[in-house]
Write a protein that holds these residues in place. Structure first.
Motif, mmCIF file in Angstrom:
data_model
loop_
_atom_site.group_PDB
_atom_site.id
_atom_site.type_symbol
_atom_site.label_atom_id
_atom_site.label_comp_id
_atom_site.label_asym_id
_atom_site.label_seq_id
_atom_site.Cartn_x
_atom_site.Cartn_y
_atom_site.Cartn_z
ATOM 1 N N CYS A 163 20.855 38.933 45.651
ATOM 2 C CA CYS A 163 19.886 39.813 46.313
ATOM 3 C C CYS A 163 18.474 39.663 45.741
ATOM 4 O O CYS A 163 17.495 39.669 46.473
ATOM 5 N N TYR A 206 23.239 40.695 51.645
ATOM 6 C CA TYR A 206 22.105 41.414 51.072
ATOM 7 C C TYR A 206 20.826 41.214 51.854
ATOM 8 O O TYR A 206 19.773 41.657 51.436
ATOM 9 N N ASN A 243 21.403 44.737 54.891
ATOM 10 C CA ASN A 243 22.293 45.658 54.191
ATOM 11 C C ASN A 243 22.812 46.791 55.062
ATOM 12 O O ASN A 243 23.958 47.205 54.950
#
Lengths: 194, 390
Positions: A76, B89, B92
């Motif tokens: 991420c 990600y 989300n």
């Protein structure tokens, strides 16, 4: 005296020269560790001037100006790392926007994301492939300490168990401003010879 | 070993590998990744090359396997939503919707109307954010640097709105069983409307011009990585990559959830060519469609609560459910088993990541292609390694 009892007469009138110009916040963006560059009266830059310094200082100054990161996105945090380098939070302002694809050309490894046990040996190898001097920024909670994957069977609990880390940037994921701050702190560290 | 090399029943077969006449070539094994700028993460591809042709491609995964499904079993029902964020990600909100929806399907929770509208708005914004990332990085893959900067300009605005909505730019932890965490802050909807006007203009003005008038982009995508419809179905592809092959399968209408059946402006975007350029067209069309959906939601959003009243200590009753959401990359599904009683966490939560299933076609796609097209084909599938490995 409590704050709400303060009368308007206690308020110091703003003197522009003294309060604004003289008390400018000392920026660390120059990487000088908080010292404002001092101006010496009567000296202007010209070809005849001579500057005395040590080679160490000069080299550290040069190195700290543009730490090139390794484009090493894992999870991420990589998206926020891209956002930091992209148009809105322009990391090029601090000379660290040149994300190199090869570790041979990189100075800083930004470990952006979760490091798993399968990835850890590769990370170590990439670190060893980088030329000296080299620095590591652990970006995000996962890279710093395991973060929210503290009880996962597959992840490394902090990248500092594999490579030495210079700057930890907390957050999940850290905001682009936080990564920029991390890069600035690293510049300070490099300038001081770290 | 990956998928079979036999040509599948289709008109569009992989080209036959011919040995180069008069040239002494030998097989070369090329490792691409796990550290490579064009693998979109930590994917490793073992490419067996004959000259410039790819004979065989073996994807090696698992460099980002974080054990999410096991962690779901250790976290409470509410806590697991935070970890569903981590799978894909880039988009989300859609994962959170799926995780929360699985719990609601087990417990039969009635969701307030306003919460459903907020969910759909958040979902579609998240879809736009994901497609923007794809658009920017795909531009990088085929050699255009500028689109990334334009895409991140719009994505930053979306992230700013998410931050206003739930306090975080990514990994939101915003959905709850029975609704969402917060209502819109004051002034948010008008801000959103102004953004949508800008965004719609940016799509037509900037992205269309940057990509569709770029001869290099057209050369590298048109006719590259074609997937016929029947092959796409056989490999279990979902999402834009399937719709680009001419199969009109969108879970928002084919397996309706939330308020999608009531939306008049919703229309699934399809294309027939099935190549990388068609996938680009479908994703761009989905961004346009998302803008329309959000506009309709803003016009019709009702008042009321944003979360069903479940009590302070809520535990999911006994049962099991499979809940699917049309994610930005395909079908996001969670199969959840709750043992009921006093158990505060799910007994099992299996996650179906669309990127993992879509990645399966890569060995078939790369077989016999030029090695230079490998990056363009891989990028057009739109994988996120967090979703592949989980």
């Amino acid at each position: 005296m409590a704050i709400d009892q303060k009368t308007p007469t206690d308020v110091h009138p703003i003197d522009f020269e003294e309060d604004v110009v003289q008390r400018r916040p000392i920026t660390t963006q120059t990487g000088m560790g908080g010292h404002e560059p001092r101006m010496i009266a009567g000296v202007t830059a010209s070809d005849d001037n001579i500057v005395f310094t040590t080679v160490n200082m000069l080299v550290n100054w040069a190195r700290s100006r543009s730490p090139w990161p390794l484009g090493y996105g894992l999870a991420c945090c990589a998206i926020e790392m891209m956002a930091t380098a992209a148009s809105h939070h322009d990391l090029a302002r601090f000379g660290a926007e040149v994300f190199r694809s090869s570790p041979r050309q990189a100075d800083v490894m930004i470990v952006a994301g979760t490091v798993t046990h399968k990835m850890a040996p590769r990370l170590r190898r990439l670190y060893e492939q980088m030329p000296e001097p080299k620095w590591v920024i652990a970006m995000g909670n996962c890279a710093s300490s395991g973060g929210e994957f503290w009880d996962s069977y597959a992840t490394l609990q902090g990248v500092d168990t594999v490579v030495p880390v210079d700057v930890y940037v907390p957050g999940c994921p850290p905001r682009p401003e936080a990564l920029t701050e991390g890069v600035l702190r690293l510049r300070e560290k490099i300038f001081k010879g770290g | 070993m990956p998928a079979p090399a036999e040509p599948l029943s289709s008109d569009l077969k992989p080209p036959v590998i011919e040995s180069d006449e008069g040239l002494e070539t030998e097989e070369l094994i090329l490792n691409m990744g796990p550290q490579h700028p064009s693998t979109h993460g930590v994917l490793r591809l073992v490419l067996k090359l004959q000259g410039e042709k790819v004979i065989e491609c073996i994807p090696v995964m698992g460099y980002l396997h974080r054990g999410l499904e096991k962690i779901f079993e250790w976290r409470t029902f509410q806590g697991g939503i935070r970890y569903a964020d981590q799978a894909d990600y880039v988009s989300n909100m859609l994962n959170e919707h799926c995780y929360a929806g699985a719990m609601e399907a087990i417990a039969n929770i009635e969701i307030p109307r306003r919460a459903e509208y907020i969910r759909v708005i958040a979902d579609e914004l998240s879809r736009c954010a994901s497609h923007l990332i794809w658009l920017g990085t795909y531009g990088l893959d085929v050699g255009a640097t500028t689109p990334l900067l334009y895409c991140f300009r719009d994505r930053e605005e979306i992230l700013d709105m998410f931050e206003e909505l739930c306090g975080s730019r990514m990994n939101f932890n915003y959905f709850r069983p029975g609704g969402v965490l917060y209502d819109f802050p004051p002034g948010m909807l008008s801000k959103l409307e102004r953004f949508l006007d800008r965004f719609a203009e940016h799509i037509e003005r900037d992205y269309v011009e940057l990509f569709e008038t770029n001869e290099i982009f057209l050369e590298r995508t048109i006719g590259v990585g074609g997937i016929p419809a029947d092959v796409a179905k056989q490999y279990g592809l979902t999402g834009p990559i399937l719709r680009a092959s001419g199969v009109d399968w969108d879970l928002r209408k084919d397996r309706p959830y939330s308020i999608y059946p009531e939306l008049k402006s919703f229309a699934s975007v399809t294309s027939v060519e099935g190549d990388a350029y068609a996938r680009y067209k479908v994703r761009l069309g989905e961004m346009r469609a998302s803008v329309e959906i959000i506009r309709e939601c803003i016009a019709n959003i009702p008042g009321g609560a944003v979360r069903a009243r479940l009590g302070h200590v809520w535990k999911c009753p006994k049962g099991e459910a499979y809940y699917t959401v049309e994610g930005a990359k395909g079908e996001v599904g969670i199969y959840m088993i709750s043992s009921g009683g006093s158990a505060p966490n799910p007994f099992r939560a299996k996650m179906r990541g669309p990127s993992f299933n879509n990645l399966q076609i890569l060995p078939w796609l790369l077989q016999g292609r030029l090695v230079a097209d490998a990056v363009a084909i891989l990028g057009s599938i739109d994988i996120v390694l967090g979703d592949v490995d989980r």
